[in-house]
Motif scaffolding. Structure first.
Motif, PDB file in Angstrom:
ATOM      1  N   MET A  63       0.850  -1.194   0.000  1.00  0.00           N
ATOM      2  CA  MET A  63       0.000   0.000   0.000  1.00  0.00           C
ATOM      3  C   MET A  63       0.891   1.252   0.000  1.00  0.00           C
ATOM      4  SD  MET A  63      -3.084   0.885   2.672  1.00  0.00           S
ATOM      5  CE  MET A  63      -3.900  -0.708   2.607  1.00  0.00           C
ATOM      6  N   ASN A  64       0.606   2.168  -0.944  1.00  0.00           N
ATOM      7  CA  ASN A  64       1.402   3.397  -0.995  1.00  0.00           C
ATOM      8  C   ASN A  64       1.144   4.276   0.228  1.00  0.00           C
ATOM      9  OD1 ASN A  64       2.547   2.739  -3.402  1.00  0.00           O
ATOM     10  ND2 ASN A  64       0.991   3.805  -4.633  1.00  0.00           N
ATOM     11  N   LYS A  65       2.235   4.922   0.664  1.00  0.00           N
ATOM     12  CA  LYS A  65       2.093   5.772   1.855  1.00  0.00           C
ATOM     13  C   LYS A  65       1.389   7.090   1.510  1.00  0.00           C
ATOM     14  CE  LYS A  65       5.402   5.153   4.896  1.00  0.00           C
ATOM     15  NZ  LYS A  65       6.771   5.263   5.411  1.00  0.00           N
ATOM     16  N   PHE A  66       1.694   7.625   0.326  1.00  0.00           N
ATOM     17  CA  PHE A  66       1.066   8.898  -0.084  1.00  0.00           C
ATOM     18  C   PHE A  66       0.232   8.653  -1.339  1.00  0.00           C
ATOM     19  CE2 PHE A  66       5.010  10.009   2.126  1.00  0.00           C
ATOM     20  CZ  PHE A  66       4.465  10.750   3.172  1.00  0.00           C
ATOM     21  N   ILE A  67      -1.026   9.029  -1.284  1.00  0.00           N
ATOM     22  CA  ILE A  67      -1.912   8.821  -2.425  1.00  0.00           C
ATOM     23  C   ILE A  67      -2.676  10.114  -2.697  1.00  0.00           C
ATOM     24  CG2 ILE A  67      -2.192   6.310  -2.215  1.00  0.00           C
ATOM     25  CD1 ILE A  67      -4.716   6.777  -0.594  1.00  0.00           C
ATOM     26  N   ASN A  68      -3.183  10.239  -3.943  1.00  0.00           N
ATOM     27  CA  ASN A  68      -3.915  11.470  -4.245  1.00  0.00           C
ATOM     28  C   ASN A  68      -5.376  11.341  -3.811  1.00  0.00           C
ATOM     29  OD1 ASN A  68      -5.367  10.114  -6.254  1.00  0.00           O
ATOM     30  ND2 ASN A  68      -3.834  10.590  -7.819  1.00  0.00           N
ATOM     31  N   GLN A  69      -6.104  12.458  -4.000  1.00  0.00           N
ATOM     32  CA  GLN A  69      -7.490  12.537  -3.518  1.00  0.00           C
ATOM     33  C   GLN A  69      -8.375  11.428  -4.096  1.00  0.00           C
ATOM     34  OE1 GLN A  69      -9.798  15.896  -4.917  1.00  0.00           O
ATOM     35  NE2 GLN A  69     -10.142  16.526  -2.795  1.00  0.00           N
ATOM     36  N   LYS A  70      -8.171  11.176  -5.419  1.00  0.00           N
ATOM     37  CA  LYS A  70      -9.011  10.176  -6.094  1.00  0.00           C
ATOM     38  C   LYS A  70      -8.745   8.774  -5.529  1.00  0.00           C
ATOM     39  CE  LYS A  70     -10.341   9.048 -10.758  1.00  0.00           C
ATOM     40  NZ  LYS A  70      -9.893   9.002 -12.145  1.00  0.00           N
ATOM     41  N   GLU A  71      -7.439   8.495  -5.369  1.00  0.00           N
ATOM     42  CA  GLU A  71      -7.076   7.173  -4.820  1.00  0.00           C
ATOM     43  C   GLU A  71      -7.579   7.043  -3.374  1.00  0.00           C
ATOM     44  OE1 GLU A  71      -2.866   6.431  -7.206  1.00  0.00           O
ATOM     45  OE2 GLU A  71      -2.951   7.862  -5.553  1.00  0.00           O
ATOM     46  N   ALA A  72      -7.489   8.148  -2.634  1.00  0.00           N
ATOM     47  CA  ALA A  72      -7.960   8.124  -1.233  1.00  0.00           C
ATOM     48  C   ALA A  72      -9.460   7.844  -1.206  1.00  0.00           C
ATOM     49  CB  ALA A  72      -7.651   9.451  -0.558  1.00  0.00           C
TER      50      ALA A  72
END
Ligand SMILES: [Mg+2]
Length: 451
Positions: free
Chosen positions: A1-10
């Protein structure tokens, strides 16, 4: 799982976590403005097995309603200098009680200051606050409370009280210091320092006066001493109806003999619900079956409260003394009764986890999930078994906290003061309290479940 994701992915990741979410507004100064929290899906059917129970304290397991109301009224009497009932009748159950039960202490006190503020005698408020602060500094037993009192004194430029308290403590050989009178010189320097008074300052001072009375009573109960200025102590802290039987049942201590406790259970139901009990025709068979299941597979139980440890320890110790006294008269075999009395001999014997506000922080209490998550963790309940857990709460914030901690079978057990709460987070609303859970829902165990 990526630590930093963008708004859409969140948004995508978030939506996979639950069907329903709750929005919890954070206090001022906390980032973010609100937390959006996934809720466990509601469970509305009986379970094959109950592994654990998480249970709120005040209003669910116990009532300390009398104690809180007395302490709030005492605070209003003090700051308005109307200690006698001939001067003021006291708080009005119909008008005032809905605003002073079931929310945070700050909110309760804000309401009282808004309502009775015009009668405040400013010097009485200051004097009572300074007396309360001195009492906490010389006799208080909860470190967090003492820290808050110190912060208040410093914010109000009353450091002189801190110095005075230190001098008293150095001079005294006793750990318990008799109530001290503040010298006129100390009082007048503080009176000058604390002015003008804002609404927020008044509320903070009133909260300390309230807590001083509350803790003074708890300390007297803990030490088995008479409560200063009060001759009634029995009704201040009591177990909720049926709590003792429920504890004994889920700990597997009753077995077939639960049948002998049915009259006590129906009486407890009637006390709680305020109406006669009625149930299925073959309820006895189902009730005994449930009790046998618990005898074979006892459940763990945690108390989960937003009270601090100091308060919860004294309240629950008192409750267990009453539970033990009640259980002594239960019509059970000597063998069963002695095991139950042993369980009720200390709070530690009765509960598998004891989680209080002291395990977290004011900004993370209910409706946040933290206290319930800590309880589940302490009991060693794995996430895969959260669907075998039952939660009991009497308030809106508590029912949300249970679901937010991953427990889908949440029961609301409202009592008259929390009837106005939104309890829609709960799967079941039991006006008959815990006795209704036992008599009508067989403790939420599938009645056909094998032993
Ligand atoms: Mg409660």
């Amino acid at each position: 799982m990526n630590k930093f994701i963008n708004q859409k992915e969140a948004a995508s990741l978030f939506s996979k976590q639950a069907e329903t979410f709750t929005v919890i507004k954070n206090p001022e100064g906390i980032y973010p403005l609100c937390d959006i929290v996934p809720l466990a899906e509601k469970i509305e059917k009986p379970l094959k097995q109950v592994k654990a129970v998480v249970c709120d304290m005040d209003g669910t397991t116990t009532t300390t309603e009398g104690l809180c109301i007395h302490s709030l009224e005492y605070m209003v009497r003090k700051i308005t200098r109307r200690m006698q009932t001939s001067h003021w009748n006291g708080l009005d159950p119909l008008v005032d009680y809905p605003h002073i039960i079931g929310n945070s202490t700050t909110r309760h006190v804000e309401y009282l200051i808004e309502t009775y503020g015009k009668n405040i005698r400013e010097n009485e408020l200051k004097r009572s606050f300074l007396d309360a602060a001195l009492w906490f500094l010389t006799n208080g037993e909860d470190d967090q409370r003492i820290k808050e009192v110190r912060q208040n004194l410093i914010a109000l430029n009353c450091n002189v009280i801190l110095e005075f308290a230190e001098t008293i403590k150095k001079q005294s050989r006793d750990t318990k210091i008799a109530r001290q009178k503040l010298p006129d010189t100390v009082l007048s320097s503080c009176f000058k320092a604390v002015q003008p008074l804002s609404f927020t300052q008044t509320v903070k001072m009133a909260i300390d006066i309230y807590y001083q009375r509350y803790h003074e009573i708890l300390a007297a109960i803990d030490a088995h001493k008479a409560i200063p200025g009060m001759d009634r102590s029995d009704s201040l802290i009591e177990p909720m109806p049926g709590i003792g039987i429920y504890l004994a049942l889920i700990k597997g201590l009753l077995g077939d003999e639960i049948e002998k406790l049915i009259p006590l259970l129906t009486y407890a139901y009637e006390q709680k619900a305020g109406k006669p009990w009625s149930g299925e025709e073959d309820f006895i068979r189902k009730l005994v079956h449930t009790s046998r299941i618990f005898e074979k597979h006892p459940a763990k139980i945690a108390i989960v409260t937003s009270s601090i440890f100091y308060e919860a320890r004294i309240v629950m110790t008192q409750v267990f003394q009453l539970l033990k006294r009640d259980a002594e008269s239960w019509p059970l075999s000597i063998e069963r009764k002695s095991r139950i009395l042993e369980t009720f001999s200390t709070v530690k014997n009765g509960y598998d986890a004891f989680v209080t506000a002291s395990d977290s922080n004011e900004i993370r209490l209910k409706p946040h999930r933290d206290l319930y998550s800590i309880a589940l963790h302490q009991m060693g309940i794995h996430q895969n078994d959260f669907d075998k857990v039952i939660g009991f709460e009497d308030s809106e914030s508590g029912t949300i906290a249970i679901r937010a901690a991953g427990v889908g079978l949440c029961c609301a057990v409202p009592f008259h003061e929390t009837k106005g709460h939104d309890l829609s987070a709960a799967s079941f609303i039991l006006h008959g309290g815990v006795p209704e859970a036992i008599l009508n829902h067989y403790s939420f165990i599938k009645t056909g479940a094998g032993l």
